[in-house]
Design a protein around this motif. Structure first.
Motif, mmCIF file in Angstrom:
data_model
loop_
_atom_site.group_PDB
_atom_site.id
_atom_site.type_symbol
_atom_site.label_atom_id
_atom_site.label_comp_id
_atom_site.label_asym_id
_atom_site.label_seq_id
_atom_site.Cartn_x
_atom_site.Cartn_y
_atom_site.Cartn_z
ATOM 1 N N CYS A 24 43.377 27.894 43.269
ATOM 2 C CA CYS A 24 42.863 29.168 43.799
ATOM 3 C C CYS A 24 42.082 28.943 45.084
ATOM 4 O O CYS A 24 42.259 29.657 46.068
ATOM 5 C CB CYS A 24 41.985 29.863 42.762
ATOM 6 S SG CYS A 24 42.880 30.502 41.344
ATOM 7 N N GLU A 30 47.160 32.965 43.365
ATOM 8 C CA GLU A 30 46.718 34.013 42.449
ATOM 9 C C GLU A 30 46.331 33.372 41.120
ATOM 10 O O GLU A 30 46.968 32.415 40.669
ATOM 11 C CB GLU A 30 47.861 35.024 42.276
ATOM 12 C CG GLU A 30 47.548 36.205 41.398
ATOM 13 C CD GLU A 30 47.939 35.951 39.954
ATOM 14 O OE1 GLU A 30 47.160 36.369 39.078
ATOM 15 O OE2 GLU A 30 48.972 35.318 39.703
ATOM 16 N N ALA A 31 45.264 33.854 40.497
ATOM 17 C CA ALA A 31 44.669 33.208 39.320
ATOM 18 C C ALA A 31 45.664 32.997 38.179
ATOM 19 O O ALA A 31 45.695 31.923 37.573
ATOM 20 C CB ALA A 31 43.465 34.015 38.836
#
Length: 120
Positions: A24, A30-31
């Protein structure tokens, strides 16, 4: 040995979390995707090294993190306290970082005085 085994799931969970955070932070992943990739990497490492005692060396160059480099680059000779506040570390830690990075810089520039000598 049983205590080592009981720590294994904790180690794998911690590794997964650290990989996800790094993805991240470093590549703006994106998480959810970072978590998926982190789990995959952890599973592969566990399959490859599972059951072995793995030692991670802490050599001088490995210890110099990006943050340490930023601290050193921001150091002007008199702003130890300011850097400690800015980075949320102790004043002693700033001294230690500056000393370690300076030592690494000098070693990189000077080379080994006692290394192999070319004889003619």
């Amino acid at each position: 040995m049983s205590q080592l085994r009981s720590k294994a799931p904790e180690l794998l969970t911690d590794l997964t979390e650290h990989i996800a955070v790094a993805l991240c932070e470093l590549v703006a992943m994106e998480a959810g995707k970072a978590e998926h990739v982190a789990k995959e990497v952890t599973e592969r490492m566990a399959a490859h090294w599972g059951g072995q005692n793995v030692y991670f060396p802490m050599g001088q160059s490995v210890q110099l993190s990006r943050r340490d480099r930023q601290i050193y680059d921001g150091f002007n000779g008199t702003n130890h306290s300011e850097l400690a506040r800015q980075y949320g570390v102790s004043l002693q830690w700033i001294y230690k970082i500056v000393k370690a990075v300076r030592k690494e810089e000098i070693a990189t520039r000077q080379g080994d005085m006692f290394g192999p000598v070319d004889e003619e």
